[in-house]
Design an enzyme around this catalytic site. Structure first.
Site, PDB file in Angstrom:
ATOM      1  N   THR B  24       0.827  -1.211   0.000  1.00 50.15           N
ATOM      2  CA  THR B  24       0.000   0.000   0.000  1.00 50.15           C
ATOM      3  C   THR B  24       0.869   1.272   0.000  1.00 50.15           C
ATOM      4  O   THR B  24       1.734   1.420   0.860  1.00 50.15           O
ATOM      5  CB  THR B  24      -0.916   0.007   1.239  1.00 50.15           C
ATOM      6  OG1 THR B  24      -1.773  -1.128   1.175  1.00 50.15           O
ATOM      7  CG2 THR B  24      -1.737   1.274   1.314  1.00 50.15           C
ATOM      8  N   MET B 140       0.900  -2.294   4.404  1.00 47.64           N
ATOM      9  CA  MET B 140       0.198  -2.861   5.559  1.00 47.64           C
ATOM     10  C   MET B 140       0.740  -4.262   5.844  1.00 47.64           C
ATOM     11  O   MET B 140       1.183  -4.954   4.957  1.00 47.64           O
ATOM     12  CB  MET B 140      -1.308  -2.965   5.255  1.00 47.64           C
ATOM     13  CG  MET B 140      -2.007  -1.642   5.124  1.00 47.64           C
ATOM     14  SD  MET B 140      -3.624  -1.790   4.297  1.00 47.64           S
ATOM     15  CE  MET B 140      -4.425  -3.034   5.284  1.00 47.64           C
TER      16      MET B 140
END
Lengths: 130, 209
Positions: B24, B140
């Site tokens: 991400t 993440m």
């Protein structure tokens, strides 16, 4: 950074009226087509109607939160043609949603920086090839 | 035909090997990293968690932001100095003898496929004159943390993205806490450190990005 990326349509999913209006204003001023959804079910409805672009997803919302909404998008086979960026007051997404790591394109913390937001919109456009 | 590699061979041309993992926020970080980096005297394997449908346009995005050659990794192909090989979606990517690409379907590892850990943990000790570098960018979860520890144990240099420049500090933080990162740096400084460690691709112009 070159300017070859076009601005994709943006779907704002946030329960806060003020945030939706502000984001709508900022993004339309930059030349984006903008859709607004106050909750997860409204987001899914707009996706089923054929929206393709960047989804700016709040996390903390009543009912379905942002993560539950992403699960519903994936389970409903509605991710194709869309990228998801979290736009949230939570600086850290925490360890509980690792399973969604492959679905979240970017992550922006409120109060958001308009320059950073438009950079994400531009890169999402490039990455979607639109 | 015999393979032009030995047990610990480095990629052809006496160059280094760089493995980059990102999730991400990775596209933003990669663009900054690559814009600040000349063509490197190294083969680069990139594992970025992304949905398959954006793979073709993501390759184009990468090409717009780097002076290195960018290719989609192919099973059985050798990594090439000066080239960034992108691990394709939905298969795990490993390296035989640090140089030959292997793509295999498999269950997600750390909830993702391809997994950065799987790619990094497939590496073996490089020859002394062939720098090995692991880089873990924003994301993440904890994919890549164990792989960075492995690369460091092999004698590699390891850098993770710093918190201030990360969209999500999760993966770099896990690598740092596990002792798998020599330093936490923003992408611009990672680019400078890479150039220092592996050098510029011979024959590439000194001027430019």
């Amino acid at each position: 950074m070159n300017d070859s990326g076009k601005l994709v349509p943006v779907l704002v999913v946030d329960d806060d009226d003020d945030i939706r209006k502000t984001l709508g204003c900022v993004l339309r001023s930059a030349g984006c087509q903008v859709e607004l959804a106050p909750d997860g079910p409204a987001c899914l409805r707009i996706l089923r109607e054929g929206f393709h672009g960047l989804i700016l997803m709040d996390i903390m919302m009543p009912g379905w939160d942002g993560w539950a909404t992403i699960h519903a998008i994936v389970d409903g086979d509605l991710l194709q043609g869309n990228l998801i960026c979290m736009l949230t007051a939570l600086a850290d997404p925490g360890p509980d949603n690792e399973d969604l790591a492959g679905y979240v394109f970017d992550y922006l913390v409120k109060p958001f920086d308009g320059v950073q937001l438009l950079e994400i919109v531009r890169l999402a456009g490039e990455s979607l090839g639109s | 035909m015999s393979l032009p590699i030995s047990a610990n061979s480095k990629p052809a041309g006496g160059s280094g090997l760089v493995v980059i993992g990102a999730s991400t926020g990775g596209v933003r970080a990669l663009c900054t990293l690559f814009e600040n980096m000349p063509p490197l005297n190294a083969s680069v394997l990139l594992v970025q968690h992304l949905p398959r449908f954006i793979e073709p346009s993501f390759l184009q995005t990468l090409r717009r932001h780097t002076r290195m050659t960018v290719e989609l990794a192919q099973d059985g192909a050798l990594l090439k100095p000066g080239t960034i090989s992108l691990a394709p979606a939905e298969v795990h990517c490993t390296l035989d003898r640090n140089s030959r690409i292997r793509l295999r379907p498999g269950p997600p590892v750390n909830y993702v496929c391809p997994s950065i850990d799987v790619a990094m943990k497939s590496l073996s000790s490089p020859p002394e004159d062939s720098p090995l570098v692991g880089i873990l960018l924003t994301g993440m979860g904890r994919d890549g943390a164990d792989g960075m520890v492995h690369m460091k144990r092999l004698g590699g240099y390891t850098l993770a993205q710093d918190e201030a420049s990360c969209a999500v500090f999760g993966m770099p933080k896990e690598a740092w806490n596990a002792g798998g990162a020599d330093a936490l740096l923003p992408p611009e400084r990672i680019a400078r450190r890479l150039l220092l460690w592996v050098g510029r691709l011979p024959g590439s112009a000194a001027a430019g990005k």
